[in-house]
Design an enzyme around this catalytic site. Structure first.
Site: not given
Ligand code: F6P
Length: 323
Positions: A21, A128, A223, A253
């Protein structure tokens, strides 16, 4: 400069829409034509462009995700893919690009400039927070708030059942989300890739009998930590401490979605606005970030290759506060 295009690339992040935007409205205010590219570099190759007007970006500042959609594009890693993308940009008379994404997206933009001379300003869009050249990335603040809300809820059930919860948060190779969520969620332990002694600290914690009798604990695990994820870790800890009742939760997610916080909207708006001005001023291959509340420019090459460290005093502080 008459016409620019904006796109989002890599993993989505809350605040990307606020940034789109800002680019569109600033561009139009400055007399430019603005197009959007759908699905990032993939749309650039597939010629999937759309004209954007002031009203095209109405009512999106509060939306998570990205109205332009995003992708991780393998075709763009080939010279043929980039040639096709450059041909499409030229045929549409696009003079400059604003790329909102992470390290992989910056790498693509640098190659496009080196091989085809197409100017791009890169803006840090990833939850991240692992990009050099900015204190914070767009989406990080929302993601940590989402994760902390989840931990507050986990705390309720952990307390009711006297359990240990291992909670895995995102952050591929970096512990910015882990350390921030661990501190703000009051975690008893934090495991992040940058701390090579973190597992010793967990053992020290559980080896003390007074801690074992504590009703519950929350351990935040990034992770990217060396221990191989919460499922493996819960197995290991259950074997070593059979008297503990351990559960593992992967937040996943949900950390990428949701309405952006005010901080993310402001960051996104500032960076989008500055990116358009940077293109107008003739900058060609730079990223923008905010450092000490000032917009800072960093060449792509530097932003891609320099490592952004975690503030080690936060690691020490977290240990003291959880003891
Ligand atoms: O880079 C952002 C991120 O959410 C990371 O924290 C994670 O490892 C990765 O993307 C997950 O990617 P995808 O959604 O492609 O599985």
């Amino acid at each position: 400069m008459k016409k620019i295009a904006v796109f989002t690339s890599g993993g989505d992040a809350p605040g990307m829409n606020a940034c789109i935007r800002s680019v569109v409205r600033t561009g139009i205010y400055e007399g430019l034509e603005v197009e959007g590219i759908r699905r990032g570099y993939q749309g650039m190759i597939d010629n999937d462009f759309l004209p954007l007007e002031r009203r095209s970006v109405a009512n999106i500042i509060q939306l998570g995700g990205t109205i332009l959609k995003t992708a991780r594009c393998l075709d763009f890693m080939t010279p043929e893919g980039r040639q096709k993308a450059a041909d499409n940009l030229r045929s549409r008379n696009i003079d400059g690009l604003v790329c909102i994404g992470g390290n992989g997206s910056y790498t693509g933009a640098l190659k496009l400039y080196e091989e085809h001379g197409i100017p791009t300003i890169g803006l840090p869009g990833t939850i991240d927070n692992d990009l050099y050249g900015t204190d914070y990335t767009i989406g990080f603040d929302t993601a940590i708030n989402t994760a902390v809300q989840a931990i507050d809820k986990i705390r309720d059930t952990a307390d009711s059942h006297d359990r240990v919860f291992l909670v895995e948060v995102m952050g591929r190779d970096a512990g910015f989300i882990g350390i921030s969520v661990g501190i703000s969620g009051g975690a008893e332990g934090i495991l992040i890739p940058e701390d090579t002694h973190d597992m010793e600290k967990i053992h020290r914690y559980f080896d003390r009998s007074d801690r074992r009798s504590k009703s519950f604990s929350i351990i935040v695990v990034a992770e990217g930590d060396q221990e191989g994820g919460v499922l493996v870790l819960s197995q290991k800890l259950s074997e070593k401490y059979p008297d503990l009742d351990i559960r593992a939760t992967i937040l996943g997610h949900i950390q990428r979605g949701g309405s952006p916080t005010a901080n993310d909207r402001i960051l996104a708006s500032r960076l989008g606005y500055s990116a358009v001005h940077a293109l107008i001023q003739g900058h060609k291959s730079q990223t923008l970030g905010i450092v000490n509340d000032k917009v800072k420019m960093t060449p792509f090459d530097e932003a891609i290759h320099k490592h952004k460290p975690i503030n080690s005093s936060l690691i020490r502080m977290a240990e003291i506060l959880s003891s």
